[in-house]
Every structure is written in C-alpha cells, then in structure tokens.
Design an enzyme around this catalytic site. Structure first.
Site, PDB file in Angstrom:
ATOM      1  N   SER A  39      38.074  76.918  65.179  1.00 28.00           N
ATOM      2  CA  SER A  39      38.909  78.099  65.415  1.00 28.00           C
ATOM      3  C   SER A  39      38.059  79.354  65.552  1.00 28.00           C
ATOM      4  O   SER A  39      37.234  79.650  64.685  1.00 28.00           O
ATOM      5  CB  SER A  39      39.872  78.332  64.250  1.00 28.00           C
ATOM      6  OG  SER A  39      40.844  77.351  64.220  1.00 28.00           O
ATOM      7  N   HIS A  94      41.484  78.212  70.025  1.00 25.93           N
ATOM      8  CA  HIS A  94      40.662  77.139  70.577  1.00 25.93           C
ATOM      9  C   HIS A  94      40.634  77.283  72.095  1.00 25.93           C
ATOM     10  O   HIS A  94      41.475  77.952  72.686  1.00 25.93           O
ATOM     11  CB  HIS A  94      41.220  75.767  70.172  1.00 25.93           C
ATOM     12  CG  HIS A  94      40.961  75.424  68.736  1.00 25.93           C
ATOM     13  ND1 HIS A  94      40.099  74.429  68.352  1.00 25.93           N
ATOM     14  CD2 HIS A  94      41.434  75.958  67.599  1.00 25.93           C
ATOM     15  CE1 HIS A  94      40.058  74.368  67.033  1.00 25.93           C
ATOM     16  NE2 HIS A  94      40.873  75.284  66.548  1.00 25.93           N
ATOM     17  N   HIS A 123      43.811  68.408  65.433  1.00 24.67           N
ATOM     18  CA  HIS A 123      43.791  68.277  63.978  1.00 24.67           C
ATOM     19  C   HIS A 123      44.869  67.283  63.547  1.00 24.67           C
ATOM     20  O   HIS A 123      45.903  67.163  64.195  1.00 24.67           O
ATOM     21  CB  HIS A 123      44.113  69.613  63.300  1.00 24.67           C
ATOM     22  CG  HIS A 123      43.260  70.756  63.763  1.00 24.67           C
ATOM     23  ND1 HIS A 123      43.479  71.421  64.948  1.00 24.67           N
ATOM     24  CD2 HIS A 123      42.184  71.346  63.191  1.00 24.67           C
ATOM     25  CE1 HIS A 123      42.566  72.388  65.079  1.00 24.67           C
ATOM     26  NE2 HIS A 123      41.764  72.349  64.037  1.00 24.67           N
ATOM     27  N   TYR A 162      47.004  67.734  61.358  1.00 27.93           N
ATOM     28  CA  TYR A 162      48.280  68.409  61.082  1.00 27.93           C
ATOM     29  C   TYR A 162      49.116  68.661  62.331  1.00 27.93           C
ATOM     30  O   TYR A 162      50.280  69.013  62.254  1.00 27.93           O
ATOM     31  CB  TYR A 162      48.059  69.718  60.309  1.00 27.93           C
ATOM     32  CG  TYR A 162      47.258  70.778  61.032  1.00 27.93           C
ATOM     33  CD1 TYR A 162      47.792  71.497  62.110  1.00 27.93           C
ATOM     34  CD2 TYR A 162      45.972  71.084  60.624  1.00 27.93           C
ATOM     35  CE1 TYR A 162      47.055  72.469  62.761  1.00 27.93           C
ATOM     36  CE2 TYR A 162      45.230  72.068  61.265  1.00 27.93           C
ATOM     37  CZ  TYR A 162      45.769  72.744  62.336  1.00 27.93           C
ATOM     38  OH  TYR A 162      45.036  73.709  62.981  1.00 27.93           O
ATOM     39  N   GLU A 163      48.514  68.478  63.527  1.00 27.54           N
ATOM     40  CA  GLU A 163      49.283  68.754  64.745  1.00 27.54           C
ATOM     41  C   GLU A 163      50.276  67.641  65.053  1.00 27.54           C
ATOM     42  O   GLU A 163      51.332  67.884  65.615  1.00 27.54           O
ATOM     43  CB  GLU A 163      48.339  68.943  65.938  1.00 27.54           C
ATOM     44  CG  GLU A 163      47.540  70.230  65.849  1.00 27.54           C
ATOM     45  CD  GLU A 163      46.504  70.318  66.953  1.00 27.54           C
ATOM     46  OE1 GLU A 163      46.898  70.362  68.116  1.00 27.54           O
ATOM     47  OE2 GLU A 163      45.293  70.313  66.624  1.00 27.54           O
ATOM     48  N   ALA A 172      36.092  76.531  60.951  1.00 27.97           N
ATOM     49  CA  ALA A 172      36.358  77.705  60.124  1.00 27.97           C
ATOM     50  C   ALA A 172      36.742  77.184  58.748  1.00 27.97           C
ATOM     51  O   ALA A 172      37.416  76.157  58.633  1.00 27.97           O
ATOM     52  CB  ALA A 172      37.497  78.517  60.723  1.00 27.97           C
ATOM     53  N   MET A 232      40.423  72.310  57.441  1.00 29.04           N
ATOM     54  CA  MET A 232      41.435  71.351  57.890  1.00 29.04           C
ATOM     55  C   MET A 232      40.929  70.411  58.987  1.00 29.04           C
ATOM     56  O   MET A 232      41.718  69.892  59.772  1.00 29.04           O
ATOM     57  CB  MET A 232      42.663  72.112  58.385  1.00 29.04           C
ATOM     58  CG  MET A 232      43.272  73.046  57.348  1.00 29.04           C
ATOM     59  SD  MET A 232      44.669  73.949  58.022  1.00 29.04           S
ATOM     60  CE  MET A 232      44.932  75.184  56.726  1.00 29.04           C
ATOM     61  N   SER A 233      39.621  70.234  59.079  1.00 31.27           N
ATOM     62  CA  SER A 233      39.104  69.413  60.194  1.00 31.27           C
ATOM     63  C   SER A 233      37.817  68.713  59.797  1.00 31.27           C
ATOM     64  O   SER A 233      37.540  68.509  58.619  1.00 31.27           O
ATOM     65  CB  SER A 233      38.841  70.325  61.402  1.00 31.27           C
ATOM     66  OG  SER A 233      37.760  71.205  61.123  1.00 31.27           O
ATOM     67  N   ASN A 249      37.068  83.352  55.131  1.00 25.99           N
ATOM     68  CA  ASN A 249      37.806  83.964  54.008  1.00 25.99           C
ATOM     69  C   ASN A 249      37.350  83.318  52.706  1.00 25.99           C
ATOM     70  O   ASN A 249      36.772  82.227  52.718  1.00 25.99           O
ATOM     71  CB  ASN A 249      39.326  83.732  54.168  1.00 25.99           C
ATOM     72  CG  ASN A 249      39.692  82.266  54.313  1.00 25.99           C
ATOM     73  OD1 ASN A 249      39.588  81.707  55.411  1.00 25.99           O
ATOM     74  ND2 ASN A 249      40.087  81.629  53.224  1.00 25.99           N
ATOM     75  N   HIS A 271      46.171  82.468  59.645  1.00 26.15           N
ATOM     76  CA  HIS A 271      45.430  82.003  60.827  1.00 26.15           C
ATOM     77  C   HIS A 271      44.907  83.200  61.618  1.00 26.15           C
ATOM     78  O   HIS A 271      43.797  83.156  62.162  1.00 26.15           O
ATOM     79  CB  HIS A 271      46.324  81.102  61.684  1.00 26.15           C
ATOM     80  CG  HIS A 271      45.589  80.432  62.813  1.00 26.15           C
ATOM     81  ND1 HIS A 271      44.468  79.658  62.622  1.00 26.15           N
ATOM     82  CD2 HIS A 271      45.796  80.453  64.160  1.00 26.15           C
ATOM     83  CE1 HIS A 271      44.017  79.211  63.793  1.00 26.15           C
ATOM     84  NE2 HIS A 271      44.805  79.684  64.743  1.00 26.15           N
TER      85      HIS A 271
HETATM   86  N1  HPA Z   1      41.621  76.771  53.920  1.00 24.85           N
HETATM   87  C1  HPA Z   1      41.720  75.803  54.856  1.00 24.85           C
HETATM   88  N2  HPA Z   1      41.309  75.941  56.090  1.00 24.85           N
HETATM   89  C2  HPA Z   1      40.752  77.119  56.433  1.00 24.85           C
HETATM   90  C3  HPA Z   1      40.619  78.171  55.517  1.00 24.85           C
HETATM   91  C4  HPA Z   1      41.080  77.974  54.187  1.00 24.85           C
HETATM   92  O1  HPA Z   1      40.990  78.866  53.311  1.00 24.85           O
HETATM   93  N3  HPA Z   1      40.030  79.196  56.186  1.00 24.85           N
HETATM   94  C5  HPA Z   1      39.816  78.769  57.456  1.00 24.85           C
HETATM   95  N4  HPA Z   1      40.256  77.506  57.611  1.00 24.85           N
END
Ligand code: HPA
Length: 269
Positions: free
Chosen positions: A29, A59, A81, A83-84, A111, A206-207, A230, A242
């Site tokens: 991302s 993306h 992903h 989750y999609e 990310a 998440m990947s 973050n 996001h």
């Molecule tokens: N958690 C999960 N996936 C992420 C995060 C997070 O804090 N930041 C960017 N992708």
C-alpha cells in the site's frame, strides 16, 4: 507449474521480450510508484487472466517487466490480500508466473504498524522472521507432499545481509524484525497488539506471510521489507486508518526505493 502460469508467462514474454527475470518485487500500500521507475513494459492485471483485481486503493494493478539498476525485474504493483476474498492463496498464480519467468527471488514490501517505540512511523524494517497470527495458510488444499514447506530461514539470510549492506552503503537506517500477519481488514485492537508484541513480533500487517510461504513452496528465495506507516493500535494517540497508511507510506517508501536500487546496483556490479 500450472498450465495457466506457463501460458501467462509465454504471453508476457511475447510482450516484454524473452530475457529471463532475476527478481520479482511485490509492492505494498502506497508503495506502487516504485513500478514507475522501471524501464520496461507495463501489463495491466486485467490483461492477465487469473491475476487479482487488485481492489485496494493505494495499489497499482500492473505487472511491469523491465530493467532497474541493471537487473531484469518483474514488479507487481499490487497484491491480493486474504481479506479481499477469503483466499489465502490469492497470489499463487502471480508467483507461479514469476517463477516461470525465470526469477529466483521474490522481494515483498508492505505497509505495517510498529510495536517498537524506537521504530517510529517512517522507519523501514527488514523481516528476519514472521509469526502467522492468522492461522491461515495458502497451501491448505495442496495435494502434493511439497506442501510441507520448511520455514526456517524463509527470509533468505544471504539476501537479508545484502539488503543490510545496501542500506548501510546508501546511508539509510533499516531495522530488522519479526512481522506478524493479521488477517484484516479491520485493524487490531490494543489488546491484540499487546498479545502479538508479547509473542515476539515487532511489526504487524495484513499481507506478505502467504506470499513468502508460496515463494518458498515454489522454490523462490524470499525477502521482505516493511514500511512503518503508524504505531500499532494502543501504542500512540495516532488515528489508524487506511488513509493514514497511504498518507504516511511515502516516507518509508522513499527509503525502501533507495535500498532496493542500491541492492540491485550491487548485484549488477
Ligand atoms: N495493522 C495492520 N496492518 C497495517 C497497519 C497496522 O497497524 N498499518 C499498516 N498496515
């Protein structure tokens, strides 16, 4: 390799030339612009039957084949992903195609949220291991004994060392750490983050984990770098979203691009 992967690789060679690819890179991302630096041919995923309809904003759903710092690369501007669509093996076909194109290495970027206060937003982290906190696996349903993939040193130690050397040579600070895969798409709760941190993870996302499992299954060497967008939930007052991920990605993305370019240059020299 599936017939489908062979057919796609032939179609890609017809457009991009026959020279074998050395490295495949999957962009996370907010990191998709790295594909723009490649001198080559961009093929939209929509022209590659079976490729994911990368449906996540931030993306860049193109496969770009070409030269970057003297190496022939295949850049996947977006990923699917779990989750999609509930499929942990959503990246299997693209990775089969990568192997079919001749690559021996898959490097994933992502990310991620940080669980270490000395690894703030804007940092980058070279993965040396992971925790599959999702319990999912892209090889569930695979029928052959190849499914029993050893995962020790799945982040190739030699490539990790090359990436560290490249970061050092380029003057970029790169952390090394353990990544936890959380299924998403909701973010984690502060209690989950506390738990994952206690288990030994340094960053969460998440990947990547399913892709590394698939890469090892396919005989590709694997490496991955996280872009910290973050502090993970409960670690700071930051609002996690996001949009925030996409807004913060460029800081780390610039560092990742610098390291990757140096690494490719070093390979070429
Ligand atoms: N958690 C999960 N996936 C992420 C995060 C997070 O804090 N930041 C960017 N992708």
């Amino acid at each position: 390799m599936s017939k489908n992967a062979k057919a796609l690789a032939a179609a890609i060679h017809a457009q991009a030339g026959d020279a074998p690819v050395s490295v495949g890179m999957i962009l996370g991302s907010g990191l998709g612009h790295i594909a723009d630096s490649v001198d080559g041919v961009a093929i939209p995923y929509s022209d590659l039957p079976g490729f994911p309809h990368a449906g996540v904003s931030g993306h860049n759903p193109n496969l770009v084949i070409g030269d970057l710092e003297g190496q022939r690369v295949a850049v996947f501007g977006g990923r699917a992903h779990y989750y999609e669509n509930g499929r942990a093996d959503a990246m299997r076909l693209p990775l089969e195609v990568l192997a079919e194109l001749g690559a021996d290495t898959m490097l994933a970027t992502n990310a991620a949220g940080s669980m270490q206060s000395d690894m703030p937003t804007g940092s980058i982290m070279n993965l040396h291991d992971h925790i599959n906190f999702s319990g999912l696996n892209p090889l569930i349903g695979e029928q052959t004994d190849k499914r029993f993939v050893p995962m020790k040193d799945c982040y190739d130690p030699a490539i990790r060392a090359e990436l560290s050397a490249a970061a050092q040579a380029a003057g970029v600070q790169m952390h090394s750490g353990v990544y936890a895969w959380y299924s998403g798409p909701s973010f984690e709760t502060p209690a989950e983050i506390k738990a994952i941190k206690m288990l030994g993870a340094d960053a969460v996302g998440m990947s990547t984990v399913p892709e590394v499992i698939l890469a090892r299954f396919l005989g590709l060497k694997a490496a991955a770098i996280s872009c910290i967008t973050n502090m993970a939930a409960g670690m700071s007052d930051e609002n996690i979203s996001h949009d925030h991920t996409k807004a913060m990605a460029p800081q780390g993305a610039a560092k990742i691009e610098t390291v990757l370019r140096q690494w490719l240059r070093d390979k070429s020299s």
